[in-house]
Design a protein around this motif. Structure first.
Motif, short mmCIF file in Angstrom:
data_model
loop_
_atom_site.label_atom_id
_atom_site.label_comp_id
_atom_site.label_asym_id
_atom_site.label_seq_id
_atom_site.Cartn_x
_atom_site.Cartn_y
_atom_site.Cartn_z
N THR A 314 -7.88 20.70 -15.47
CA THR A 314 -7.30 19.23 -15.66
C THR A 314 -6.83 18.73 -14.00
N ILE A 315 -6.83 17.17 -13.73
CA ILE A 315 -7.13 16.70 -12.76
C ILE A 315 -5.79 17.38 -11.97
N GLU A 316 -4.29 18.14 -13.00
CA GLU A 316 -3.36 18.32 -12.12
C GLU A 316 -3.95 20.18 -11.81
N THR A 317 -4.24 21.04 -12.30
CA THR A 317 -5.08 22.23 -11.80
C THR A 317 -6.08 22.61 -11.01
N PHE A 318 -6.82 21.43 -11.10
CA PHE A 318 -7.65 21.07 -10.12
C PHE A 318 -7.00 21.04 -9.05
N TYR A 319 -5.89 20.39 -8.37
CA TYR A 319 -5.12 18.99 -7.47
C TYR A 319 -4.44 20.74 -7.18
N LYS A 356 -1.83 14.23 0.69
CA LYS A 356 -0.53 13.68 0.31
C LYS A 356 -1.17 12.09 -0.32
N GLN A 357 -2.58 11.53 -0.27
CA GLN A 357 -3.02 10.69 -1.34
C GLN A 357 -3.14 11.25 -2.56
N TYR A 358 -3.25 12.61 -2.45
CA TYR A 358 -4.12 13.07 -3.90
C TYR A 358 -2.92 12.93 -4.91
N GLU A 359 -1.92 13.71 -4.60
CA GLU A 359 -0.69 13.87 -4.74
C GLU A 359 0.63 12.52 -5.56
N ALA A 360 -0.29 11.23 -4.54
CA ALA A 360 0.73 10.07 -4.72
C ALA A 360 -0.19 9.24 -6.12
N MET A 361 -2.31 10.05 -6.34
CA MET A 361 -2.59 9.40 -7.32
C MET A 361 -2.44 9.96 -7.95
N ILE A 362 -2.40 11.25 -8.57
CA ILE A 362 -1.84 11.96 -9.46
C ILE A 362 -0.92 11.78 -10.09
N ASN A 363 0.25 11.36 -8.99
CA ASN A 363 2.07 10.34 -9.69
C ASN A 363 1.78 9.09 -10.37
N SER A 364 0.67 8.21 -10.21
CA SER A 364 0.43 7.30 -10.26
C SER A 364 -0.76 7.24 -11.73
N MET A 365 -1.10 8.32 -12.69
CA MET A 365 -1.77 8.61 -14.25
C MET A 365 -0.70 8.41 -14.28
N LYS A 371 -4.98 14.83 -17.81
CA LYS A 371 -6.14 15.72 -18.71
C LYS A 371 -7.24 15.48 -18.80
N ASN A 372 -7.81 14.30 -18.70
CA ASN A 372 -9.22 13.49 -19.25
C ASN A 372 -9.53 12.78 -18.58
N PRO A 373 -9.46 12.90 -16.85
CA PRO A 373 -9.80 11.32 -15.87
C PRO A 373 -10.76 11.11 -16.95
N SER A 374 -11.85 11.16 -17.60
CA SER A 374 -13.06 10.54 -17.68
C SER A 374 -12.61 9.23 -17.73
N LEU A 375 -11.47 9.12 -18.87
CA LEU A 375 -10.65 7.70 -18.96
C LEU A 375 -10.39 6.76 -17.79
N LEU A 376 -10.48 7.70 -16.50
CA LEU A 376 -10.42 6.20 -15.09
C LEU A 376 -12.48 5.68 -15.82
N ARG A 377 -12.90 6.32 -15.49
CA ARG A 377 -14.07 6.30 -15.33
C ARG A 377 -14.73 5.18 -16.31
N GLN A 403 -14.79 14.35 -6.54
CA GLN A 403 -14.63 16.47 -6.38
C GLN A 403 -14.43 16.80 -8.21
N PHE A 404 -13.96 16.11 -8.80
CA PHE A 404 -13.13 16.64 -9.87
C PHE A 404 -14.64 16.99 -10.49
N GLU A 405 -15.14 16.10 -11.00
CA GLU A 405 -16.17 16.06 -11.73
C GLU A 405 -17.62 17.51 -11.17
N ARG A 406 -17.68 17.07 -10.38
CA ARG A 406 -18.31 18.46 -8.84
C ARG A 406 -17.25 19.51 -9.58
N MET A 407 -16.76 19.92 -9.78
CA MET A 407 -15.44 20.85 -9.94
C MET A 407 -15.45 21.57 -10.97
N GLU A 408 -15.45 20.07 -12.19
CA GLU A 408 -15.84 20.89 -13.82
C GLU A 408 -16.94 20.52 -14.13
N LYS A 409 -18.86 20.65 -13.13
CA LYS A 409 -19.69 20.80 -13.64
C LYS A 409 -19.94 22.00 -13.51
#
Ligand code: GDP
Ligand code: MG
Length: 439
Positions: A314-319, A356-365, A371-377, A403-409
Protein backbone atom coordinates in the motif's frame (compact mmCIF):
# COMPACT_ATOMS: atom_id res chain seq x y z
CA UNK A 1 26.89 -23.37 29.64
CA UNK A 2 27.85 -19.78 28.96
CA UNK A 3 27.64 -20.58 25.26
CA UNK A 4 24.18 -22.10 25.41
CA UNK A 5 22.74 -19.15 27.32
CA UNK A 6 24.41 -16.64 25.02
CA UNK A 7 23.07 -18.42 21.97
CA UNK A 8 19.59 -18.37 23.48
CA UNK A 9 19.83 -14.65 24.19
CA UNK A 10 20.92 -13.92 20.64
CA UNK A 11 18.27 -16.22 19.21
CA UNK A 12 15.67 -14.10 20.96
CA UNK A 13 17.05 -11.09 19.09
CA UNK A 14 17.31 -12.75 15.68
CA UNK A 15 13.83 -14.17 16.14
CA UNK A 16 12.35 -10.71 16.23
CA UNK A 17 10.80 -9.36 13.08
CA UNK A 18 12.07 -5.90 13.80
CA UNK A 19 14.88 -4.67 16.00
CA UNK A 20 14.36 -1.40 17.84
CA UNK A 21 15.72 0.24 20.95
CA UNK A 22 13.63 -1.94 23.26
CA UNK A 23 14.92 -5.08 21.59
CA UNK A 24 18.51 -3.96 22.05
CA UNK A 25 17.88 -3.13 25.69
CA UNK A 26 16.31 -6.48 26.40
CA UNK A 27 19.21 -8.25 24.66
CA UNK A 28 21.60 -6.36 26.90
CA UNK A 29 19.66 -7.43 29.99
CA UNK A 30 19.89 -11.04 28.81
CA UNK A 31 23.62 -10.68 28.23
CA UNK A 32 24.14 -9.19 31.67
CA UNK A 33 22.36 -12.07 33.32
CA UNK A 34 24.32 -14.67 31.36
CA UNK A 35 27.72 -13.07 31.94
CA UNK A 36 27.20 -12.49 35.64
CA UNK A 37 26.13 -16.13 36.00
CA UNK A 38 29.50 -17.07 34.44
CA UNK A 39 31.18 -15.00 37.13
CA UNK A 40 32.24 -12.17 34.85
CA UNK A 41 32.97 -9.17 37.05
CA UNK A 42 29.94 -6.91 37.45
CA UNK A 43 31.89 -3.77 36.58
CA UNK A 44 33.12 -5.36 33.37
CA UNK A 45 29.57 -6.44 32.54
CA UNK A 46 28.22 -2.92 32.96
CA UNK A 47 31.04 -1.39 30.96
CA UNK A 48 30.28 -3.91 28.21
CA UNK A 49 26.54 -3.18 28.32
CA UNK A 50 27.14 0.52 27.99
CA UNK A 51 29.45 0.02 25.05
CA UNK A 52 27.02 -2.29 23.28
CA UNK A 53 24.12 0.08 23.84
CA UNK A 54 26.06 3.09 22.58
CA UNK A 55 27.44 1.39 19.53
CA UNK A 56 24.19 -0.40 18.69
CA UNK A 57 21.94 2.58 18.86
CA UNK A 58 24.05 5.59 18.21
CA UNK A 59 26.85 4.96 15.82
CA UNK A 60 28.85 3.59 12.93
CA UNK A 61 26.41 1.28 11.23
CA UNK A 62 27.57 -0.03 7.88
CA UNK A 63 25.10 0.87 5.17
CA UNK A 64 24.81 -2.70 4.03
CA UNK A 65 23.77 -4.07 7.41
CA UNK A 66 20.32 -4.06 8.88
CA UNK A 67 20.02 -2.87 12.46
CA UNK A 68 19.73 -6.49 13.57
CA UNK A 69 22.95 -7.43 11.83
CA UNK A 70 24.64 -4.34 13.16
CA UNK A 71 23.67 -5.21 16.74
CA UNK A 72 24.94 -8.77 16.35
CA UNK A 73 28.21 -7.49 14.98
CA UNK A 74 28.60 -5.08 17.88
CA UNK A 75 27.82 -7.79 20.44
CA UNK A 76 30.35 -10.12 18.85
CA UNK A 77 33.06 -7.48 18.71
CA UNK A 78 32.53 -6.30 22.27
CA UNK A 79 32.52 -9.86 23.63
CA UNK A 80 35.79 -10.48 21.81
CA UNK A 81 37.23 -7.34 23.36
CA UNK A 82 36.04 -8.49 26.81
CA UNK A 83 37.70 -11.87 26.38
CA UNK A 84 41.13 -10.53 25.48
CA UNK A 85 43.35 -10.91 22.46
CA UNK A 86 44.78 -13.72 20.43
CA UNK A 87 48.10 -15.36 21.12
CA UNK A 88 50.91 -16.15 18.76
CA UNK A 89 53.25 -18.66 20.38
CA UNK A 90 56.88 -18.53 19.30
CA UNK A 91 58.14 -21.57 17.48
CA UNK A 92 61.89 -21.15 17.86
CA UNK A 93 64.18 -22.55 20.56
CA UNK A 94 63.08 -21.28 23.94
CA UNK A 95 62.66 -21.92 27.65
CA UNK A 96 59.33 -22.04 29.45
CA UNK A 97 58.56 -21.94 33.17
CA UNK A 98 55.15 -23.08 34.37
CA UNK A 99 53.89 -21.92 37.74
CA UNK A 100 50.58 -22.05 39.57
CA UNK A 101 48.73 -23.36 42.61
CA UNK A 102 48.00 -27.00 43.49
CA UNK A 103 45.84 -28.88 41.08
CA UNK A 104 45.63 -26.06 38.59
CA UNK A 105 46.89 -28.39 35.87
CA UNK A 106 50.61 -27.52 35.61
CA UNK A 107 51.95 -31.02 35.12
CA UNK A 108 49.23 -31.97 32.66
CA UNK A 109 49.86 -28.73 30.79
CA UNK A 110 53.61 -29.49 30.58
CA UNK A 111 52.73 -32.63 28.64
CA UNK A 112 50.19 -30.82 26.48
CA UNK A 113 52.71 -28.13 25.60
CA UNK A 114 55.34 -30.78 24.85
CA UNK A 115 52.91 -32.42 22.47
CA UNK A 116 52.08 -29.04 20.90
CA UNK A 117 55.74 -28.26 20.08
CA UNK A 118 56.57 -31.83 19.08
CA UNK A 119 53.82 -31.81 16.48
CA UNK A 120 55.41 -28.63 15.12
CA UNK A 121 58.69 -30.40 14.58
CA UNK A 122 60.54 -29.22 17.70
CA UNK A 123 62.28 -31.45 20.23
CA UNK A 124 61.17 -30.99 23.83
CA UNK A 125 62.78 -31.41 27.26
CA UNK A 126 60.56 -31.63 30.34
CA UNK A 127 62.20 -30.73 33.63
CA UNK A 128 60.70 -32.02 36.88
CA UNK A 129 61.25 -29.33 39.48
CA UNK A 130 58.24 -30.02 41.69
CA UNK A 131 60.04 -31.20 44.77
CA UNK A 132 57.04 -31.06 47.11
CA UNK A 133 54.89 -33.92 46.00
CA UNK A 134 56.68 -37.26 45.85
CA UNK A 135 54.53 -38.51 42.99
CA UNK A 136 54.99 -35.36 40.91
CA UNK A 137 58.24 -36.49 39.29
CA UNK A 138 56.85 -39.89 38.31
CA UNK A 139 53.73 -38.28 36.87
CA UNK A 140 55.82 -36.05 34.64
CA UNK A 141 58.18 -38.87 33.68
CA UNK A 142 55.23 -40.98 32.58
CA UNK A 143 53.79 -38.14 30.56
CA UNK A 144 57.18 -37.47 28.93
CA UNK A 145 57.26 -41.02 27.61
CA UNK A 146 53.72 -40.68 26.35
CA UNK A 147 54.45 -37.56 24.30
CA UNK A 148 58.00 -38.49 23.29
CA UNK A 149 59.76 -35.73 25.19
CA UNK A 150 63.01 -36.18 27.11
CA UNK A 151 62.62 -36.07 30.89
CA UNK A 152 65.18 -34.43 33.16
CA UNK A 153 65.37 -34.27 36.96
CA UNK A 154 67.61 -35.18 39.91
CA UNK A 155 65.93 -37.83 41.99
CA UNK A 156 65.95 -37.11 45.70
CA UNK A 157 67.05 -33.47 45.29
CA UNK A 158 64.89 -31.25 47.51
CA UNK A 159 66.01 -27.91 46.09
CA UNK A 160 64.21 -27.08 42.86
CA UNK A 161 66.73 -24.43 41.85
CA UNK A 162 69.59 -26.92 42.11
CA UNK A 163 67.74 -29.31 39.81
CA UNK A 164 67.39 -26.59 37.20
CA UNK A 165 71.01 -25.51 37.61
CA UNK A 166 72.35 -29.03 37.18
CA UNK A 167 70.22 -30.28 34.30
CA UNK A 168 70.17 -27.11 32.21
CA UNK A 169 73.68 -27.49 30.74
CA UNK A 170 72.87 -31.05 29.61
CA UNK A 171 69.77 -30.19 27.66
CA UNK A 172 70.05 -30.11 23.84
CA UNK A 173 66.36 -30.04 23.00
CA UNK A 174 64.76 -27.04 21.28
CA UNK A 175 62.09 -26.41 23.89
CA UNK A 176 62.68 -26.60 27.63
CA UNK A 177 59.63 -26.76 29.87
CA UNK A 178 60.04 -26.61 33.65
CA UNK A 179 57.28 -27.93 35.92
CA UNK A 180 57.35 -26.26 39.32
CA UNK A 181 55.71 -26.96 42.68
CA UNK A 182 52.38 -25.50 43.70
CA UNK A 183 50.84 -24.43 47.01
CA UNK A 184 47.34 -23.83 48.22
CA UNK A 185 48.11 -20.14 48.02
CA UNK A 186 50.95 -17.99 46.81
CA UNK A 187 52.87 -17.74 50.10
CA UNK A 188 56.31 -16.35 50.83
CA UNK A 189 57.94 -19.76 50.43
CA UNK A 190 56.51 -20.39 46.98
CA UNK A 191 57.29 -16.83 45.91
CA UNK A 192 60.88 -17.28 46.99
CA UNK A 193 61.24 -20.60 45.19
CA UNK A 194 59.78 -19.22 41.97
CA UNK A 195 62.04 -16.18 42.03
CA UNK A 196 65.10 -18.38 42.43
CA UNK A 197 64.09 -20.79 39.64
CA UNK A 198 63.35 -17.81 37.45
CA UNK A 199 66.83 -16.38 38.03
CA UNK A 200 68.54 -19.68 37.34
CA UNK A 201 66.51 -20.63 34.29
CA UNK A 202 66.07 -17.19 32.73
CA UNK A 203 62.97 -18.36 30.88
CA UNK A 204 61.67 -16.74 27.69
CA UNK A 205 58.11 -17.51 28.67
CA UNK A 206 56.63 -17.65 32.15
CA UNK A 207 53.13 -19.04 32.08
CA UNK A 208 50.80 -19.04 35.06
CA UNK A 209 48.54 -22.08 34.93
CA UNK A 210 45.16 -21.59 36.54
CA UNK A 211 41.90 -23.41 36.44
CA UNK A 212 38.90 -21.78 34.74
CA UNK A 213 36.62 -22.84 37.55
CA UNK A 214 37.99 -20.18 39.92
CA UNK A 215 36.16 -17.56 37.84
CA UNK A 216 37.00 -13.90 38.31
CA UNK A 217 39.50 -14.62 41.12
CA UNK A 218 41.79 -15.51 38.21
CA UNK A 219 42.41 -11.80 37.71
CA UNK A 220 43.75 -11.26 41.22
CA UNK A 221 45.78 -14.45 41.03
CA UNK A 222 47.42 -13.33 37.79
CA UNK A 223 48.29 -9.98 39.37
CA UNK A 224 49.82 -11.60 42.45
CA UNK A 225 51.97 -14.03 40.50
CA UNK A 226 52.95 -11.25 38.14
CA UNK A 227 54.46 -9.33 41.07
CA UNK A 228 56.54 -12.35 42.01
CA UNK A 229 57.74 -13.40 38.55
CA UNK A 230 56.81 -11.29 35.55
CA UNK A 231 54.35 -13.43 33.58
CA UNK A 232 54.43 -13.53 29.81
CA UNK A 233 51.08 -15.25 29.72
CA UNK A 234 48.37 -17.26 31.45
CA UNK A 235 47.14 -20.73 30.59
CA UNK A 236 43.55 -21.32 31.65
CA UNK A 237 42.76 -25.01 32.11
CA UNK A 238 39.53 -26.96 32.60
CA UNK A 239 37.65 -24.76 30.18
CA UNK A 240 35.80 -27.93 29.18
CA UNK A 241 33.90 -28.38 32.43
CA UNK A 242 33.81 -24.98 34.04
CA UNK A 243 30.77 -22.75 34.23
CA UNK A 244 33.02 -19.87 35.18
CA UNK A 245 35.53 -19.99 32.34
CA UNK A 246 34.24 -16.75 30.86
CA UNK A 247 34.72 -15.06 34.21
CA UNK A 248 38.32 -16.32 34.43
CA UNK A 249 39.22 -15.26 30.88
CA UNK A 250 37.67 -11.80 31.13
CA UNK A 251 39.28 -11.16 34.53
CA UNK A 252 42.73 -12.12 33.24
CA UNK A 253 42.21 -10.03 30.10
CA UNK A 254 41.24 -7.06 32.28
CA UNK A 255 44.62 -7.18 34.04
CA UNK A 256 46.34 -6.77 30.70
CA UNK A 257 48.04 -10.16 30.96
CA UNK A 258 47.85 -12.22 27.79
CA UNK A 259 46.01 -15.49 27.72
CA UNK A 260 48.33 -17.83 25.86
CA UNK A 261 46.62 -21.23 25.78
CA UNK A 262 43.47 -22.82 27.09
CA UNK A 263 43.09 -26.39 28.32
CA UNK A 264 39.97 -28.21 27.22
CA UNK A 265 40.37 -31.67 28.74
CA UNK A 266 42.74 -34.11 30.36
CA UNK A 267 44.31 -35.55 27.23
CA UNK A 268 47.56 -34.33 25.72
CA UNK A 269 45.93 -32.81 22.67
CA UNK A 270 43.27 -30.93 24.66
CA UNK A 271 45.18 -27.66 24.39
CA UNK A 272 44.52 -24.71 22.12
CA UNK A 273 46.38 -21.54 21.35
CA UNK A 274 44.08 -18.83 22.67
CA UNK A 275 42.08 -16.72 20.28
CA UNK A 276 39.34 -14.48 21.66
CA UNK A 277 37.60 -14.52 18.27
CA UNK A 278 37.50 -18.29 18.13
CA UNK A 279 36.44 -18.54 21.75
CA UNK A 280 33.55 -16.11 21.36
CA UNK A 281 32.68 -17.63 18.01
CA UNK A 282 32.35 -21.02 19.65
CA UNK A 283 30.27 -19.52 22.46
CA UNK A 284 27.91 -18.00 19.96
CA UNK A 285 27.86 -21.16 17.89
CA UNK A 286 29.52 -19.64 14.83
CA UNK A 287 33.18 -19.98 13.95
CA UNK A 288 33.77 -16.36 12.98
CA UNK A 289 32.16 -13.05 12.20
CA UNK A 290 31.62 -13.94 8.57
CA UNK A 291 29.80 -17.05 9.64
CA UNK A 292 27.80 -15.03 12.11
CA UNK A 293 26.75 -12.45 9.53
CA UNK A 294 25.94 -15.21 7.07
CA UNK A 295 23.72 -16.81 9.65
CA UNK A 296 21.86 -13.58 10.38
CA UNK A 297 21.38 -12.84 6.71
CA UNK A 298 20.02 -16.36 6.25
CA UNK A 299 17.52 -15.91 9.07
CA UNK A 300 16.52 -12.47 7.82
CA UNK A 301 16.09 -13.71 4.26
CA UNK A 302 13.83 -16.57 5.17
CA UNK A 303 11.69 -14.22 7.14
CA UNK A 304 11.66 -11.61 4.39
CA UNK A 305 10.55 -14.16 1.82
CA UNK A 306 7.61 -14.97 4.05
CA UNK A 307 6.89 -11.30 4.61
CA UNK A 308 6.93 -10.42 0.97
CA UNK A 309 4.53 -13.23 0.12
CA UNK A 310 1.98 -12.02 2.59
CA UNK A 311 2.69 -8.33 2.27
CA UNK A 312 0.14 -6.13 0.59
CA UNK A 313 1.87 -3.15 -0.93
CA UNK A 314 0.00 0.00 0.00
CA UNK A 315 1.11 3.60 -0.12
CA UNK A 316 1.81 3.32 3.60
CA UNK A 317 3.95 0.19 3.49
CA UNK A 318 5.78 1.64 0.52
CA UNK A 319 6.52 4.79 2.44
CA UNK A 320 7.66 2.77 5.49
CA UNK A 321 10.03 0.82 3.25
CA UNK A 322 11.42 4.01 1.73
CA UNK A 323 12.02 5.36 5.21
CA UNK A 324 13.70 2.14 6.33
CA UNK A 325 15.90 2.07 3.25
CA UNK A 326 16.93 5.61 3.91
CA UNK A 327 17.77 4.91 7.52
CA UNK A 328 19.20 1.42 7.34
CA UNK A 329 20.36 1.04 3.79
CA UNK A 330 18.71 -0.73 0.88
CA UNK A 331 19.36 -4.13 2.40
CA UNK A 332 16.43 -3.68 4.70
CA UNK A 333 13.05 -5.19 4.13
CA UNK A 334 11.40 -5.52 0.77
CA UNK A 335 14.15 -3.77 -1.13
CA UNK A 336 16.60 -6.41 -0.09
CA UNK A 337 14.25 -9.12 -1.28
CA UNK A 338 13.82 -7.50 -4.62
CA UNK A 339 17.54 -7.07 -4.95
CA UNK A 340 18.44 -3.42 -4.69
CA UNK A 341 19.90 -3.60 -8.20
CA UNK A 342 16.42 -4.08 -9.63
CA UNK A 343 15.06 -1.13 -7.72
CA UNK A 344 15.81 2.21 -9.35
CA UNK A 345 18.61 3.95 -7.54
CA UNK A 346 16.81 7.25 -7.22
CA UNK A 347 14.02 5.48 -5.39
CA UNK A 348 16.46 4.47 -2.66
CA UNK A 349 18.02 7.87 -2.35
CA UNK A 350 15.20 10.20 -1.57
CA UNK A 351 16.20 13.49 -0.08
CA UNK A 352 14.97 14.53 3.31
CA UNK A 353 12.82 17.16 1.62
CA UNK A 354 11.23 14.61 -0.73
CA UNK A 355 10.41 12.36 2.20
CA UNK A 356 8.63 15.25 3.91
CA UNK A 357 6.68 15.92 0.71
CA UNK A 358 5.66 12.27 0.48
CA UNK A 359 4.48 12.30 4.04
CA UNK A 360 2.37 15.38 3.41
CA UNK A 361 0.85 13.73 0.32
CA UNK A 362 -0.01 10.57 2.22
CA UNK A 363 -1.69 12.69 4.89
CA UNK A 364 -3.87 14.26 2.20
CA UNK A 365 -5.02 10.91 0.83
CA UNK A 366 -8.11 9.08 1.96
CA UNK A 367 -7.87 5.62 3.47
CA UNK A 368 -9.12 4.04 0.24
CA UNK A 369 -6.60 5.95 -1.84
CA UNK A 370 -3.75 4.76 0.33
CA UNK A 371 -4.86 1.18 -0.02
CA UNK A 372 -5.64 1.44 -3.69
CA UNK A 373 -3.64 4.23 -5.32
CA UNK A 374 -5.08 3.42 -8.77
CA UNK A 375 -8.09 5.48 -7.62
CA UNK A 376 -5.84 8.52 -7.95
CA UNK A 377 -4.74 7.60 -11.48
CA UNK A 378 -8.30 7.06 -12.66
CA UNK A 379 -9.51 10.35 -11.27
CA UNK A 380 -7.26 13.40 -11.90
CA UNK A 381 -9.35 15.55 -9.54
CA UNK A 382 -8.14 13.38 -6.69
CA UNK A 383 -4.55 14.18 -7.69
CA UNK A 384 -5.39 17.88 -7.72
CA UNK A 385 -6.89 17.55 -4.25
CA UNK A 386 -3.83 15.73 -2.85
CA UNK A 387 -1.46 18.25 -4.44
CA UNK A 388 -3.36 21.15 -2.97
CA UNK A 389 -3.69 19.52 0.46
CA UNK A 390 0.01 18.76 0.69
CA UNK A 391 1.28 21.97 -0.85
CA UNK A 392 3.05 20.08 -3.66
CA UNK A 393 2.67 20.25 -7.40
CA UNK A 394 0.50 17.75 -9.27
CA UNK A 395 3.68 16.68 -11.02
CA UNK A 396 5.19 15.68 -7.66
CA UNK A 397 2.14 13.58 -6.80
CA UNK A 398 2.35 11.81 -10.17
CA UNK A 399 6.05 11.17 -9.63
CA UNK A 400 5.37 9.56 -6.27
CA UNK A 401 2.66 7.41 -7.82
CA UNK A 402 5.07 6.35 -10.58
CA UNK A 403 7.57 5.19 -7.99
CA UNK A 404 4.89 3.29 -6.16
CA UNK A 405 3.73 1.59 -9.35
CA UNK A 406 7.26 0.53 -10.25
CA UNK A 407 7.64 -1.05 -6.86
CA UNK A 408 4.28 -2.75 -7.20
CA UNK A 409 5.31 -4.20 -10.54
CA UNK A 410 8.54 -5.56 -9.10
CA UNK A 411 6.69 -7.09 -6.22
CA UNK A 412 4.08 -8.73 -8.37
CA UNK A 413 6.75 -10.09 -10.61
CA UNK A 414 8.56 -11.42 -7.58
CA UNK A 415 5.43 -13.18 -6.38
CA UNK A 416 4.42 -14.53 -9.78
CA UNK A 417 7.59 -15.21 -11.69
CA UNK A 418 9.53 -18.14 -10.27
CA UNK A 419 12.63 -17.60 -12.36
CA UNK A 420 12.79 -13.91 -11.50
CA UNK A 421 12.39 -14.84 -7.89
CA UNK A 422 15.12 -17.46 -7.91
CA UNK A 423 17.40 -15.04 -9.73
CA UNK A 424 16.89 -12.45 -7.00
CA UNK A 425 17.27 -15.02 -4.27
CA UNK A 426 20.51 -16.22 -5.81
CA UNK A 427 21.72 -12.67 -6.13
CA UNK A 428 21.08 -12.07 -2.45
CA UNK A 429 22.55 -15.41 -1.34
CA UNK A 430 25.69 -14.85 -3.38
CA UNK A 431 26.08 -11.45 -1.81
CA UNK A 432 24.76 -8.47 -3.71
CA UNK A 433 27.18 -6.30 -5.60
CA UNK A 434 29.02 -4.10 -3.17
CA UNK A 435 28.00 -6.18 -0.19
CA UNK A 436 30.39 -9.12 -0.36
CA UNK A 437 33.85 -8.41 0.96
CA UNK A 438 32.77 -6.03 3.68
CA UNK A 439 34.32 -8.19 6.38
P1 GDP B 1 49.10 -29.57 39.06
O1 GDP B 1 48.96 -29.89 40.51
O2 GDP B 1 48.99 -28.11 38.82
O3 GDP B 1 50.33 -30.15 38.46
O4 GDP B 1 47.84 -30.22 38.33
P2 GDP B 1 47.75 -31.54 37.45
O5 GDP B 1 48.38 -31.34 36.12
O6 GDP B 1 48.23 -32.71 38.25
O7 GDP B 1 46.18 -31.62 37.23
C1 GDP B 1 45.23 -31.73 38.26
C2 GDP B 1 43.97 -32.42 37.74
O8 GDP B 1 43.32 -31.61 36.77
C3 GDP B 1 44.27 -33.73 37.02
O9 GDP B 1 43.30 -34.68 37.37
C4 GDP B 1 44.15 -33.36 35.55
O10 GDP B 1 43.78 -34.48 34.77
C5 GDP B 1 43.09 -32.33 35.58
N1 GDP B 1 43.18 -31.37 34.44
C6 GDP B 1 44.22 -30.62 34.05
N2 GDP B 1 43.92 -29.84 32.98
C7 GDP B 1 42.63 -30.11 32.68
C8 GDP B 1 41.71 -29.62 31.69
O11 GDP B 1 42.01 -28.76 30.83
N3 GDP B 1 40.45 -30.13 31.71
C9 GDP B 1 40.07 -31.07 32.62
N4 GDP B 1 38.81 -31.53 32.58
N5 GDP B 1 40.89 -31.54 33.57
C10 GDP B 1 42.16 -31.08 33.61
MG1 MG C 1 51.99 -31.06 39.26
Amino acid sequence: MLGKKLREALARLTGRAYVDEDAVKSLIKDLQRVLIASDVNVRLVFALSKKIEERSLKSEKLEALSLKEHVMKVVYEELVRLMGESYNPRLDRHKILLCGLYGSGKTTTCAKLAHFYKTRGLSVALVGADVDRPAAQEQLEQLSKQVGARFYTIKGEKDATKIVKKVLPEIREDIIIVDSAGRNALDAELADELKKINEELRPDEVYLVLSGDIGQIAGRQAEEFNKTVPLTGVIVTKMDGSAKGGGALSAVAATGTKIAFIGLGEKINDLQVYSAEKFVGRLLGVPDIEGLMEKIKEATREQDIKTIESEELTIETFYEQLKAAKKMGPLSGIFSMLGASDVPKEMLQQSEQKMKQYEAMINSMTKEERKNPSLLRSNPSRITRVARGSGCGEKDVREFLTQFERMEKLMNRFKRDRSFRSKIEKLIKGGMPGIGGIF
